[in-house]
Scaffold this active site. Structure first.
Site, PDB file in Angstrom:
ATOM      1  N   MET A  57      39.777  52.791  42.035  1.00  0.00           N
ATOM      2  CA  MET A  57      40.575  54.123  41.907  1.00  0.00           C
ATOM      3  C   MET A  57      41.283  54.307  40.558  1.00  0.00           C
ATOM      4  O   MET A  57      42.056  54.994  40.629  1.00  0.00           O
ATOM      5  CB  MET A  57      41.433  54.297  43.326  1.00  0.00           C
ATOM      6  N   GLY A  58      40.685  53.257  39.615  1.00  0.00           N
ATOM      7  CA  GLY A  58      41.416  53.387  38.397  1.00  0.00           C
ATOM      8  C   GLY A  58      42.560  52.547  38.529  1.00  0.00           C
ATOM      9  O   GLY A  58      42.759  51.521  39.299  1.00  0.00           O
ATOM     10  N   LEU A  64      43.376  50.144  36.270  1.00  0.00           N
ATOM     11  CA  LEU A  64      42.820  49.037  36.465  1.00  0.00           C
ATOM     12  C   LEU A  64      43.824  47.633  35.856  1.00  0.00           C
ATOM     13  O   LEU A  64      44.712  47.953  35.286  1.00  0.00           O
ATOM     14  CB  LEU A  64      41.797  48.652  35.207  1.00  0.00           C
ATOM     15  N   HIS A 101      40.766  44.046  38.984  1.00  0.00           N
ATOM     16  CA  HIS A 101      39.452  44.859  38.527  1.00  0.00           C
ATOM     17  C   HIS A 101      38.977  44.111  37.531  1.00  0.00           C
ATOM     18  O   HIS A 101      37.458  44.000  37.677  1.00  0.00           O
ATOM     19  CB  HIS A 101      39.962  46.011  38.150  1.00  0.00           C
ATOM     20  N   GLN A 155      41.119  58.866  51.793  1.00  0.00           N
ATOM     21  CA  GLN A 155      41.515  57.607  52.646  1.00  0.00           C
ATOM     22  C   GLN A 155      43.074  57.530  52.253  1.00  0.00           C
ATOM     23  O   GLN A 155      43.614  56.316  52.655  1.00  0.00           O
ATOM     24  CB  GLN A 155      40.835  56.431  51.987  1.00  0.00           C
ATOM     25  N   GLY A 180      37.207  42.974  45.946  1.00  0.00           N
ATOM     26  CA  GLY A 180      38.027  42.068  45.960  1.00  0.00           C
ATOM     27  C   GLY A 180      38.646  41.470  47.467  1.00  0.00           C
ATOM     28  O   GLY A 180      38.553  42.334  48.394  1.00  0.00           O
ATOM     29  N   LYS A 185      41.354  40.904  48.553  1.00  0.00           N
ATOM     30  CA  LYS A 185      42.523  41.237  49.145  1.00  0.00           C
ATOM     31  C   LYS A 185      42.567  42.336  49.917  1.00  0.00           C
ATOM     32  O   LYS A 185      43.205  42.336  51.202  1.00  0.00           O
ATOM     33  CB  LYS A 185      43.497  41.902  47.918  1.00  0.00           C
ATOM     34  N   GLN A 210      38.659  46.016  54.458  1.00  0.00           N
ATOM     35  CA  GLN A 210      37.697  47.065  53.653  1.00  0.00           C
ATOM     36  C   GLN A 210      36.166  46.411  53.389  1.00  0.00           C
ATOM     37  O   GLN A 210      35.202  47.052  53.692  1.00  0.00           O
ATOM     38  CB  GLN A 210      38.279  47.433  52.432  1.00  0.00           C
ATOM     39  N   SER A 230      47.901  44.558  42.480  1.00  0.00           N
ATOM     40  CA  SER A 230      47.562  45.771  42.799  1.00  0.00           C
ATOM     41  C   SER A 230      47.917  46.848  41.904  1.00  0.00           C
ATOM     42  O   SER A 230      49.134  46.606  41.228  1.00  0.00           O
ATOM     43  CB  SER A 230      48.289  46.007  44.314  1.00  0.00           C
TER      44      SER A 230
END
Length: 298
Positions: free
Chosen positions: A30-31, A33, A37, A61, A149, A151, A155, A187
């Site tokens: 979602m950018g 970065l 990422h 989401q 990832g 974390k 998901q 994050s």
């Protein structure tokens, strides 16, 4: 060299067509970065002839409009970082491109995979949004490998299930959680923490380490493991939304850790909601909070 930026699925497929013989690696984001990422992008670069990064802040989401509005949008900086990581192509679609007028389809993964942990707090619609957008991105890019990832452990499990159930021909590659020097999981939301809040947030990885240490002493009772986590969080003035121990694959709750388990937590620090986890494996001397890299292909 700066990566090419495309905005539509049709252009994406046209540009990728000549590159598929050497393998396509894909990192959906979602950018905003960060090093987490970039570690995924570097892994994709090492294993594929072409690397695609997507940047799309997915509205379906987000349960809270304020969280969606506050999510950082930093496309120019993201593209510059992508260039340094060796990305070939950036797919940055609009909301209308991903959800055109009349869009009426939802991909939903049922059962504990989407109803426990984050699903219990944020609602089933959160993972419906995740599964739907990831399915659309995978179908748009049609990569050989997609990188996630650890974390966001739940998901990853949801995406693996979706890929297997729908027969989407892609390897799902999970990479270890990228962490700051004090252990805090990286994050995009961490930038919203004040200096004082950032210091408090360090209690999150400390709490997971406390659970690992307790587990290493032979404790297998999930309530005692959760108590070790909560003690560290409470000492920092934090009240977790949940601390749960679940089966690492099915996400079914576990009272005793007899096989690999995911110990996951969520907690708010100031305006930021943090999630993190550790995998506990009986018989393994592993005290690093991460999920080992795995691949899933239908």
């Amino acid at each position: 060299m700066s990566p090419r930026i495309v905005r539509t699925v049709s252009e994406l497929r046209t540009v990728l067509a000549p590159s598929r013989a050497d393998g396509v690696g894909f990192v959906p984001t979602m950018g905003a970065l960060h090093e987490g990422h970039l570690s995924l992008l570097r892994a994709a670069r090492s294993e594929n002839g072409t690397v695609v990064l997507s940047i799309f802040v997915n509205p379906t989401q987000f349960g809270e409009a304020a969280d969606l509005d506050a999510y950082p949008r930093t496309e120019a900086a993201d593209v510059a970082l992508a260039a340094e990581a060796g990305v070939d192509l950036v797919f940055a679609p609009s909301v209308d491109e991903m959800y055109p007028t009349g869009f009426a389809t939802t991909v939903s993964v049922g059962g504990p995979l989407s109803e426990t942990l984050e699903g219990a707090v944020r609602g089933r619609s959160h993972f419906d949004g995740v599964a739907t957008v990831v399915a659309k991105l995978l179908l748009a890019v049609q990569p050989d490998r997609a990188y996630f990832g650890a974390k966001d452990a739940q998901q990853v499990v949801v995406v693996r299930r979706m890929v297997a159930d729908l027969g989407i021909p892609v390897d799902i590659v999970t990479r270890p959680t990228s962490r700051e020097a004090d252990g805090l999981a990286r994050s995009s939301r961490n930038t919203r923490l004040s200096p004082d809040q950032r210091e408090i947030a360090a209690a999150v990885p400390r709490s997971l380490r406390a659970a690992q240490d307790t587990f290493a002493l032979g404790v297998r009772d999930s309530h005692r493991l959760a108590a070790a986590v909560c003690a560290e969080l409470h000492a920092a003035g934090l009240d977790p939304e949940y601390v749960e121990t679940v089966d690492a694959e099915s996400l079914e709750p576990m009272s005793e850790v007899a096989h690999p388990a995911l110990l996951a937590l969520a907690v708010r620090v100031g305006p930021v909601r943090l999630i993190d986890n550790v995998v506990l494996v009986p018989g393994a001397d592993d005290r690093i909070p991460l999920i080992s890299p795995e691949r899933t292909r239908p």
